[in-house]
Scaffold this motif. Structure first.
Motif, PDB file in Angstrom:
ATOM      1  N   ALA A  78      45.283  56.422  41.219  1.00  0.00           N
ATOM      2  CA  ALA A  78      45.682  55.043  41.504  1.00  0.00           C
ATOM      3  C   ALA A  78      44.900  54.489  42.694  1.00  0.00           C
ATOM      4  N   PHE A  79      44.683  55.297  43.724  1.00  0.00           N
ATOM      5  CA  PHE A  79      43.902  54.878  44.879  1.00  0.00           C
ATOM      6  C   PHE A  79      42.470  54.567  44.462  1.00  0.00           C
ATOM      7  N   ASN A  80      41.850  55.505  43.747  1.00  0.00           N
ATOM      8  CA  ASN A  80      40.449  55.341  43.354  1.00  0.00           C
ATOM      9  C   ASN A  80      40.245  54.121  42.469  1.00  0.00           C
ATOM     10  N   GLU A  81      41.106  53.968  41.462  1.00  0.00           N
ATOM     11  CA  GLU A  81      40.923  52.875  40.523  1.00  0.00           C
ATOM     12  C   GLU A  81      41.282  51.529  41.143  1.00  0.00           C
ATOM     13  N   SER A  82      42.287  51.498  41.994  1.00  0.00           N
ATOM     14  CA  SER A  82      42.633  50.234  42.658  1.00  0.00           C
ATOM     15  C   SER A  82      41.518  49.809  43.612  1.00  0.00           C
ATOM     16  N   PHE A  83      40.946  50.760  44.336  1.00  0.00           N
ATOM     17  CA  PHE A  83      39.823  50.458  45.224  1.00  0.00           C
ATOM     18  C   PHE A  83      38.654  49.894  44.421  1.00  0.00           C
ATOM     19  N   ALA A  84      38.283  50.585  43.343  1.00  0.00           N
ATOM     20  CA  ALA A  84      37.154  50.127  42.524  1.00  0.00           C
ATOM     21  C   ALA A  84      37.465  48.773  41.887  1.00  0.00           C
ATOM     22  N   SER A  85      38.725  48.558  41.499  1.00  0.00           N
ATOM     23  CA  SER A  85      39.092  47.278  40.903  1.00  0.00           C
ATOM     24  C   SER A  85      38.987  46.146  41.915  1.00  0.00           C
ATOM     25  N   PHE A  86      39.397  46.403  43.171  1.00  0.00           N
ATOM     26  CA  PHE A  86      39.250  45.352  44.172  1.00  0.00           C
ATOM     27  C   PHE A  86      37.783  45.026  44.396  1.00  0.00           C
ATOM     28  N   VAL A  87      36.935  46.057  44.520  1.00  0.00           N
ATOM     29  CA  VAL A  87      35.500  45.819  44.695  1.00  0.00           C
ATOM     30  C   VAL A  87      34.965  45.014  43.515  1.00  0.00           C
ATOM     31  N   GLU A  88      35.436  45.345  42.334  1.00  0.00           N
ATOM     32  CA  GLU A  88      35.028  44.620  41.121  1.00  0.00           C
ATOM     33  C   GLU A  88      35.429  43.154  41.209  1.00  0.00           C
ATOM     34  N   TYR A  89      36.702  42.875  41.535  1.00  0.00           N
ATOM     35  CA  TYR A  89      37.191  41.497  41.546  1.00  0.00           C
ATOM     36  C   TYR A  89      36.508  40.671  42.639  1.00  0.00           C
ATOM     37  N   GLU A  90      36.468  41.231  43.857  1.00  0.00           N
ATOM     38  CA  GLU A  90      35.863  40.492  44.962  1.00  0.00           C
ATOM     39  C   GLU A  90      34.355  40.384  44.776  1.00  0.00           C
ATOM     40  N   GLY A  91      33.746  41.460  44.284  1.00  0.00           N
ATOM     41  CA  GLY A  91      32.315  41.410  44.025  1.00  0.00           C
ATOM     42  C   GLY A  91      31.955  40.363  42.988  1.00  0.00           C
ATOM     43  N   LEU A  92      32.774  40.271  41.932  1.00  0.00           N
ATOM     44  CA  LEU A  92      32.511  39.274  40.897  1.00  0.00           C
ATOM     45  C   LEU A  92      32.699  37.865  41.452  1.00  0.00           C
ATOM     46  N   ARG A  93      33.694  37.694  42.308  1.00  0.00           N
ATOM     47  CA  ARG A  93      33.895  36.374  42.919  1.00  0.00           C
ATOM     48  C   ARG A  93      32.667  35.975  43.725  1.00  0.00           C
ATOM     49  N   GLN A  94      32.146  36.903  44.529  1.00  0.00           N
ATOM     50  CA  GLN A  94      30.973  36.600  45.355  1.00  0.00           C
ATOM     51  C   GLN A  94      29.731  36.396  44.485  1.00  0.00           C
ATOM     52  N   TRP A  95      29.594  37.169  43.437  1.00  0.00           N
ATOM     53  CA  TRP A  95      28.467  37.026  42.515  1.00  0.00           C
ATOM     54  C   TRP A  95      28.449  35.630  41.890  1.00  0.00           C
ATOM     55  N   ARG A  96      29.603  35.188  41.426  1.00  0.00           N
ATOM     56  CA  ARG A  96      29.687  33.882  40.786  1.00  0.00           C
ATOM     57  C   ARG A  96      29.427  32.765  41.792  1.00  0.00           C
ATOM     58  N   ALA A  97      29.953  32.929  43.002  1.00  0.00           N
ATOM     59  CA  ALA A  97      29.721  31.914  44.034  1.00  0.00           C
ATOM     60  C   ALA A  97      28.241  31.831  44.387  1.00  0.00           C
ATOM     61  N   ALA A  98      27.576  32.977  44.490  1.00  0.00           N
ATOM     62  CA  ALA A  98      26.150  33.004  44.841  1.00  0.00           C
ATOM     63  C   ALA A  98      25.294  32.354  43.762  1.00  0.00           C
ATOM     64  N   ARG A  99      25.770  32.366  42.527  1.00  0.00           N
ATOM     65  CA  ARG A  99      25.007  31.800  41.424  1.00  0.00           C
ATOM     66  C   ARG A  99      25.481  30.396  41.041  1.00  0.00           C
ATOM     67  N   GLY A 100      26.432  29.860  41.836  1.00  0.00           N
ATOM     68  CA  GLY A 100      26.913  28.514  41.575  1.00  0.00           C
ATOM     69  C   GLY A 100      27.764  28.400  40.327  1.00  0.00           C
ATOM     70  N   LEU A 101      28.424  29.493  39.945  1.00  0.00           N
ATOM     71  CA  LEU A 101      29.262  29.506  38.759  1.00  0.00           C
ATOM     72  C   LEU A 101      30.714  29.211  39.128  1.00  0.00           C
ATOM     73  N   ALA A 102      31.460  28.730  38.172  1.00  0.00           N
ATOM     74  CA  ALA A 102      32.875  28.442  38.399  1.00  0.00           C
ATOM     75  C   ALA A 102      33.642  29.730  38.647  1.00  0.00           C
ATOM     76  N   ALA A 103      34.796  29.605  39.276  1.00  0.00           N
ATOM     77  CA  ALA A 103      35.629  30.776  39.548  1.00  0.00           C
ATOM     78  C   ALA A 103      36.085  31.416  38.242  1.00  0.00           C
ATOM     79  N   VAL A 104      36.475  32.690  38.338  1.00  0.00           N
ATOM     80  CA  VAL A 104      36.959  33.423  37.174  1.00  0.00           C
ATOM     81  C   VAL A 104      38.186  32.734  36.588  1.00  0.00           C
ATOM     82  N   ASN A 105      38.320  32.770  35.278  1.00  0.00           N
ATOM     83  CA  ASN A 105      39.445  32.151  34.584  1.00  0.00           C
ATOM     84  C   ASN A 105      40.764  32.753  35.067  1.00  0.00           C
ATOM     85  N   ALA A 106      41.517  31.981  35.837  1.00  0.00           N
ATOM     86  CA  ALA A 106      42.769  32.479  36.406  1.00  0.00           C
ATOM     87  C   ALA A 106      43.815  32.729  35.331  1.00  0.00           C
ATOM     88  N   GLN A 107      43.777  31.961  34.254  1.00  0.00           N
ATOM     89  CA  GLN A 107      44.764  32.131  33.197  1.00  0.00           C
ATOM     90  C   GLN A 107      44.624  33.498  32.531  1.00  0.00           C
TER      91      GLN A 107
END
Length: 369
Positions: free
Chosen positions: A202-231
């Motif tokens: 649970a620790f390992n996967e939650s850590f990797a999932s946070f890096v995934e979510y925050e990393g994707l947010r920063q990736w999209r922002a850097a490329r001028g893309l809209a935020a991830v679909n919240a729905q």
């Protein structure tokens, strides 16, 4: 030397470790036959790898494959440059394994338990599954376990990490995904190379999932893309909550002193309740959109519930920790590493404190740098 022969020499000095490391990293049983199939599968994967840049430079590479590999390589560079993830050859290589999944994980529980049958190894620690590179072998092993009275579930795996022991490749199994998912999984798997704590899935996967979510947010922002679909994220979270609630009710049921026939009847009634709750959620809040219809309408048992919660449990705690260091990735990784050094009990307490602090935004840091 031809291009093909050169490709097969990659990491040739490491191949002697394949039988041992494949067994340690991917889970397994005590039989030499099981270890042998892990070794063969990992070796086949190593042999199939090709450098992405070479494929991009090759005019014979199909346009569709070239497009996907180019995107993955951009994400790979971003992972190290912007997110501070390991800068190595992982995901700078490509392998076509000629099947829809790279391996199949087999989960098992007792008939009246929601606790997994664990398999423990020196490197990966204890994991809740056994991995098979051939679906037929996974099915055969599942049949043997069912004959012993266990609940089983087989899930296809499209990507995995060897925790830095090998240069993990991009796989053909990954390239059919959306751009968003492909990029996110590269971040997720590299996070496992950044930090891995034995015996704490649970620790390992939650850590990797946070890096995934925050990393994707920063990736999209850097490329001028809209935020991830919240729905979409909200629906996934709601479905996970339904399954976890069902699992807790089953846990309470199995703690009762009931005869086996009565226990089986109550067990099936709980699964029917889960289906009803899902249908209600789908119709009342999702407008009839059934993202999880196939999963919920298929056979349900204890083992099928096991993967839920492992990837999300501590994400709020890691989000709080990331905020405490002002979004500084190296500082964040140092703090997470300190958490990893704690005893399981102390680690759980610290994560709970972080999660609570994230909710009320008033608590002091749970772990000091």
């Amino acid at each position: 030397m031809t291009r093909a022969s050169a490709l097969f020499l990659i990491d040739s000095s490491a191949w002697r470790w394949v039988p041992l490391l494949a067994a340690l990293l991917l889970g397994g049983c005590s039989t030499l036959d099981y270890y042998a199939q892990l070794a063969r599968g990992q070796l086949e994967l190593l042999r199939a790898r090709q450098p992405v840049e070479a494929l991009l430079a090759d005019p014979a590479t199909a346009a569709a494959l070239r497009e996907r590999l180019a995107l993955a390589l951009q994400a790979r560079r971003f992972a190290s440059a912007a997110l501070g993830l390991p800068d190595n050859r992982s995901y700078r290589l490509y392998a076509d394994v000629q099947r829809p999944y790279v391996l199949w994980n087999l989960f098992a529980t007792a008939e009246f338990s929601v606790e997994p049958e664990l398999h423990c190894f020196p490197v990966a620690g204890c994991v809740a599954y056994r991995g098979y590179y051939r679906q037929g072998r996974a099915r055969g092993a599942a049949a043997l376990l069912r004959h012993q009275g266990l609940d089983t579930y087989i899930g296809g795996v499209e990507a995995y990490s060897t925790l830095g022991w090998f240069d993990d490749p991009l796989l053909n199994t990954m390239l059919a995904w959306s751009d968003e998912r492909l990029v996110a999984v590269i971040f997720h798997e590299l996070a496992h190379q950044q930090l891995y704590v034995a015996d704490d899935t649970a620790f390992n996967e939650s850590f990797a999932s946070f890096v995934e979510y925050e990393g994707l947010r920063q990736w999209r922002a850097a490329r001028g893309l809209a935020a991830v679909n919240a729905q979409s994220e909200q629906q996934r979270a709601q479905f996970t909550e339904l399954v976890l609630a069902s699992r807790e009710r089953l846990r309470a049921l199995y703690a009762r002193d009931l005869p086996a026939p009565a226990m089986r009847t109550a067990k099936q009634a709980e699964f029917e309740r889960l289906r009803r709750d899902y249908r209600t959620l789908r119709e009342r809040q999702w407008g009839g959109v059934g993202r999880y219809d196939a999963w919920i309408e298929g056979p349900l048992n204890n083992a099928k519930l096991l993967p839920f919660g492992l990837y999300d449990r501590w994400v709020p705690a890691f989000a709080r920790l990331f905020g405490e260091v002002g979004g500084d990735w190296p500082a964040f990784y140092r703090r997470v590493a300190l958490l990893g050094e704690l005893s399981p009990e102390k680690r759980s307490e610290a994560l709970q404190a972080l999660a609570a602090a994230g909710q009320n935004r008033s608590s002091a840091p749970a772990v000091q740098p």
